[in-house]
Write an enzyme that holds these catalytic residues in place. Structure first.
Site, PDB file in Angstrom:
ATOM      1  CE  LYS A  43      74.071 115.092  -7.085  1.00 46.04           C
ATOM      2  NZ  LYS A  43      74.121 115.243  -5.481  1.00 46.04           N
TER       3      LYS A  43
ATOM      4  CB  THR B 215      70.229 117.470   7.423  1.00 49.13           C
ATOM      5  OG1 THR B 215      71.691 116.836   7.689  1.00 49.13           O
ATOM      6  CG2 THR B 215      69.172 116.821   7.236  1.00 49.13           C
TER       7      THR B 215
ATOM      8  CD  GLU C 282      76.812 105.498   6.410  1.00 47.99           C
ATOM      9  OE1 GLU C 282      75.931 104.706   6.338  1.00 47.99           O
ATOM     10  OE2 GLU C 282      78.083 105.167   6.898  1.00 47.99           O
TER      11      GLU C 282
ATOM     12  NE  ARG D 177      86.910 107.189   8.107  1.00 44.82           N
ATOM     13  CZ  ARG D 177      88.314 106.545   8.246  1.00 44.82           C
ATOM     14  NH1 ARG D 177      89.297 107.062   8.491  1.00 44.82           N
ATOM     15  NH2 ARG D 177      88.360 105.231   7.457  1.00 44.82           N
TER      16      ARG D 177
ATOM     17  CE  LYS E 291      76.782 111.502  11.161  1.00 43.98           C
ATOM     18  NZ  LYS E 291      77.778 111.121  10.999  1.00 43.98           N
TER      19      LYS E 291
ATOM     20  CB  CYS F   7      79.701 115.884   8.896  1.00 47.67           C
ATOM     21  SG  CYS F   7      79.239 115.058   7.588  1.00 47.67           S
TER      22      CYS F   7
ATOM     23  CE  LYS G 148      75.187 118.562   7.523  1.00 46.85           C
ATOM     24  NZ  LYS G 148      74.709 117.685   8.543  1.00 46.85           N
TER      25      LYS G 148
ATOM     26  NE  ARG H 286      79.120 119.221   1.314  1.00 45.37           N
ATOM     27  CZ  ARG H 286      78.265 118.343   1.080  1.00 45.37           C
ATOM     28  NH1 ARG H 286      77.021 118.522   1.630  1.00 45.37           N
ATOM     29  NH2 ARG H 286      78.654 116.913   0.943  1.00 45.37           N
TER      30      ARG H 286
HETATM   31  N1  LIG Z   1      78.821 113.424   3.436  1.00 45.70           N
HETATM   32  C1  LIG Z   1      79.353 112.691   4.500  1.00 45.70           C
HETATM   33  O1  LIG Z   1      80.312 112.522   4.767  1.00 45.70           O
HETATM   34  C2  LIG Z   1      78.295 112.268   5.559  1.00 45.70           C
HETATM   35  C3  LIG Z   1      78.465 111.527   6.340  1.00 45.70           C
HETATM   36  C4  LIG Z   1      77.602 110.970   7.392  1.00 45.70           C
HETATM   37  C5  LIG Z   1      76.314 111.640   7.289  1.00 45.70           C
HETATM   38  N2  LIG Z   1      76.093 112.652   6.498  1.00 45.70           N
HETATM   39  C6  LIG Z   1      74.742 113.281   6.280  1.00 45.70           C
HETATM   40  O2  LIG Z   1      74.106 112.662   5.237  1.00 45.70           O
HETATM   41  C7  LIG Z   1      73.098 113.404   4.634  1.00 45.70           C
HETATM   42  C8  LIG Z   1      73.201 113.778   3.245  1.00 45.70           C
HETATM   43  O3  LIG Z   1      74.616 114.301   3.201  1.00 45.70           O
HETATM   44  P1  LIG Z   1      75.265 114.268   1.627  1.00 45.70           P
HETATM   45  O4  LIG Z   1      76.845 114.870   1.855  1.00 45.70           O
HETATM   46  O5  LIG Z   1      75.191 112.934   1.176  1.00 45.70           O
HETATM   47  O6  LIG Z   1      74.568 115.460   1.005  1.00 45.70           O
HETATM   48  P2  LIG Z   1      74.569 115.780  -0.793  1.00 45.70           P
HETATM   49  O7  LIG Z   1      74.177 117.181  -0.481  1.00 45.70           O
HETATM   50  O8  LIG Z   1      75.888 115.162  -1.103  1.00 45.70           O
HETATM   51  O9  LIG Z   1      73.461 114.696  -1.272  1.00 45.70           O
HETATM   52  C9  LIG Z   1      72.115 115.123  -0.944  1.00 45.70           C
HETATM   53  C10 LIG Z   1      71.144 114.791  -2.285  1.00 45.70           C
HETATM   54  O10 LIG Z   1      69.806 114.834  -1.946  1.00 45.70           O
HETATM   55  C11 LIG Z   1      69.151 115.249  -3.143  1.00 45.70           C
HETATM   56  N3  LIG Z   1      67.883 115.705  -2.729  1.00 45.70           N
HETATM   57  C12 LIG Z   1      67.403 116.691  -1.956  1.00 45.70           C
HETATM   58  N4  LIG Z   1      66.104 116.910  -1.912  1.00 45.70           N
HETATM   59  C13 LIG Z   1      65.630 115.894  -2.432  1.00 45.70           C
HETATM   60  C14 LIG Z   1      64.337 115.174  -2.843  1.00 45.70           C
HETATM   61  N5  LIG Z   1      63.434 115.790  -2.344  1.00 45.70           N
HETATM   62  N6  LIG Z   1      64.173 114.259  -3.374  1.00 45.70           N
HETATM   63  C15 LIG Z   1      65.158 113.692  -4.054  1.00 45.70           C
HETATM   64  N7  LIG Z   1      66.303 113.954  -3.701  1.00 45.70           N
HETATM   65  C16 LIG Z   1      66.715 115.137  -3.183  1.00 45.70           C
HETATM   66  C17 LIG Z   1      70.186 116.247  -3.520  1.00 45.70           C
HETATM   67  O11 LIG Z   1      69.583 116.655  -4.871  1.00 45.70           O
HETATM   68  C18 LIG Z   1      71.518 115.683  -3.211  1.00 45.70           C
HETATM   69  O12 LIG Z   1      71.888 115.074  -4.708  1.00 45.70           O
HETATM   70  C19 LIG Z   1      73.222 114.492   5.532  1.00 45.70           C
HETATM   71  O13 LIG Z   1      72.288 114.718   6.753  1.00 45.70           O
HETATM   72  C20 LIG Z   1      74.442 114.643   6.183  1.00 45.70           C
HETATM   73  O14 LIG Z   1      74.634 115.248   7.342  1.00 45.70           O
HETATM   74  C21 LIG Z   1      76.892 112.771   5.497  1.00 45.70           C
END
Ligand SMILES: NC(=O)c1ccc[n+]([C@@H]2O[C@H](COP(=O)([O-])OP(=O)(O)OC[C@H]3O[C@@H](n4cnc5c(N)ncnc54)[C@H](O)[C@@H]3O)[C@@H](O)[C@H]2O)c1
Length: 436
Positions: free
Chosen positions: A35, A86, A151, A154, A207, A263, A266, A333
């Site tokens: 990445k 998460t 956060e 959307r 949240k 989101c 889960k 997802r």
């Molecule tokens: N996707 C959304 O629309 C959204 C909106 C609001 C909140 N969230 C929340 O934000 C969080 C992240 O969601 P996302 O969709 O961005 O997830 P994602 O899976 O797209 O990204 C998570 C990233 O974290 C990295 N990672 C994991 N462990 C790591 C470590 N030890 N060190 C460094 N990097 C590490 C992974 O490689 C991955 O690239 C979640 O809790 C989610 O619920 C997501």
């Protein structure tokens, strides 16, 4: 101010790029080497409108950089954000916090200055307390405050949402935390985005409560749509009729095949687990989760019905238009398309599909589906066409061409993007959601 963003997925990358665009110096950290390599090459790991340009501009300006080296990335950062995934824990639906805690440990072991550690990941109530314990057990001599900053962006509209949020929620337990977070969000403060300071536990719950409420709103209108079909009413009129009431609001009242995405599924499950742990049931959310789960397969059965029922459907072909859980993302997802395709497959139906952005990710999730290069290739020879995701590209299909290519002119519109009269006049057998 220097900001470190640990986790460069949807949330981390968008937030990091936006903070850089506000003028902060941002390092996005991820343990996924490929990445980070792609980001160095200017290739975005996700599809999000405007993101490539925003990242490019800020990298060029020297405000945004990427690394896999956490120790180096957090050096001199006043705010260290945790934005890792998460997901639901396998087996029980609790939020899997192992990624969050692993980052907290690594931060504790490598902290070289005073800093605020901010959980941006969606985490259950009390996670901040545990992160604080982990940091304190690390024996760091530096001043650390643990803050919750959930956060609300959307996917598909992430940059706009981040830069012009309805509100910013900051759960902090001391003035050091609040002061740094004020500085982090000062540019938005000037834009008059309201900042809501709360306790850390309240911020964590806000949240989940927000997502559960939105999931409830969607599920409510979906059940109203089913009732509309039975009683001969139109769910779009019902949505407008209730949504124009200021106490209800018009958003999240579009009936469809059920909510999906990274989101709502889960987070509603995780909220139920928190409620269970604290013996304070949230029965409305329990009903929402159950109702939404059964709806996705019911949508598959609706398509089977359009083919003439289970006996007739076997061996026929369906074209699915749209696979992602919503338009303008490649996120698959928990997309309803997965359950719909599975239900069709179980009924012996052959499925072809087209999605503008999601097919690469979808292909391994639905190996029985034939992915096609454009909507018309999917429609070719189909006995029914089902619109699953409301991408703009499907709003103005050439209906004459569709009719010519399809074996039978049967259209199941699970997003209500067509007007029934128009499609019927064009010679289609048309069914939609909540419109008798
Ligand atoms: N996707 C959304 O629309 C959204 C909106 C609001 C909140 N969230 C929340 O934000 C969080 C992240 O969601 P996302 O969709 O961005 O997830 P994602 O899976 O797209 O990204 C998570 C990233 O974290 C990295 N990672 C994991 N462990 C790591 C470590 N030890 N060190 C460094 N990097 C590490 C992974 O490689 C991955 O690239 C979640 O809790 C989610 O619920 C997501």
């Amino acid at each position: 101010m220097k900001i470190a963003m640990v986790g460069s997925g949807y949330v981390g990358l968008v937030s990091g790029a936006c903070f850089a665009d506000f003028g902060h110096e941002v390092v996005c950290i991820d343990k996924d080497q490929s990445k980070i390599d792609r980001l160095h090459d200017g290739v975005m790991p996700i599809y999000e409108p405007g993101l490539a340009e925003l990242v490019g501009t800020n990298v060029k300006a020297g405000r945004l950089s990427f690394t896999t080296d956490l120790a180096e990335g957090i050096k001199d950062a006043s705010a260290i954000f945790i934005a890792v995934g998460t997901p639901s824990r396998r087996g029980d639906g609790h939020a899997d916090l192992s990624f969050v805690y692993a980052v907290a440990k690594e931060v504790g072991a490598n902290l070289a200055n005073d800093a605020v550690v901010v959980t941006k990941s969606t985490v259950p109530v009390g996670t901040g307390d545990e992160v604080e314990r982990i940091l304190s057990d690390s024996g760091t001599s530096h001043k650390v405050a643990v803050v919750s900053n959930p956060e609300f962006l959307r996917e598909g509209a992430a940059i706009g949402d981040f830069k012009r949020p309805d509100r910013i929620v900051i759960g902090a337990e001391n003035e050091f935390g609040r002061e740094i977070m004020r500085e982090v969000y000062r540019p938005l403060f000037l834009n008059e985005s309201p900042i809501l300071f709360t306790s850390r536990r309240s911020a964590e719950l806000i949240k989940y409560a927000a997502n559960a409420f939105l999931a409830t709103k969607i599920t409510f209108i979906n059940e109203m749509a089913d009732l509309c079909e039975k009683v001969g009413a139109n769910v779009q009129d019902v949505s407008r009729g209730i949504g124009s009431d200021g106490r209800i609001g018009p958003k999240f009242l579009n009936a469809g095949p059920g909510y999906g995405g990274s989101c709502f599924p889960k987070d509603t499950l995780a909220l139920l687990k928190t409620a269970e742990d604290y013996e304070s049931p949230v029965r409305i959310v329990e009903a929402v989760v159950k109702t939404n789960d059964t709806r996705k397969r019911a949508m598959g059965r609706k398509v089977v019905d359009a083919l003439g029922g289970p006996d007739e459907a076997r061996g026929k072909k369906v074209a699915l238009l749209g696979l992602t859980f919503k338009p303008n993302t490649d996120d698959m997802r928990d997309s309803p398309a997965i359950a719909i395709a599975q239900t069709l497959h179980d009924a012996g139906v052959n499925v072809a599909a087209y999605d503008p952005e999601g097919m690469e990710i979808a292909a391994p999730l639905m190996p029985e589906v034939a992915m096609k290069d454009d909507p018309y290739a999917a429609i070719d020879g189909a006995d029914a066409i089902a619109i699953v995701t409301e991408w703009d590209a499907f709003r103005a299909l050439d209906l004459a061409r569709v009719k010519e290519l399809a074996k039978a002119p049967v259209l199941v519109d699970l997003r209500n993007i067509y007007q029934p009269d128009d499609v019927r006049t064009a010679g289609f057998e048309y069914s939609s959601i909540g419109r008798a």
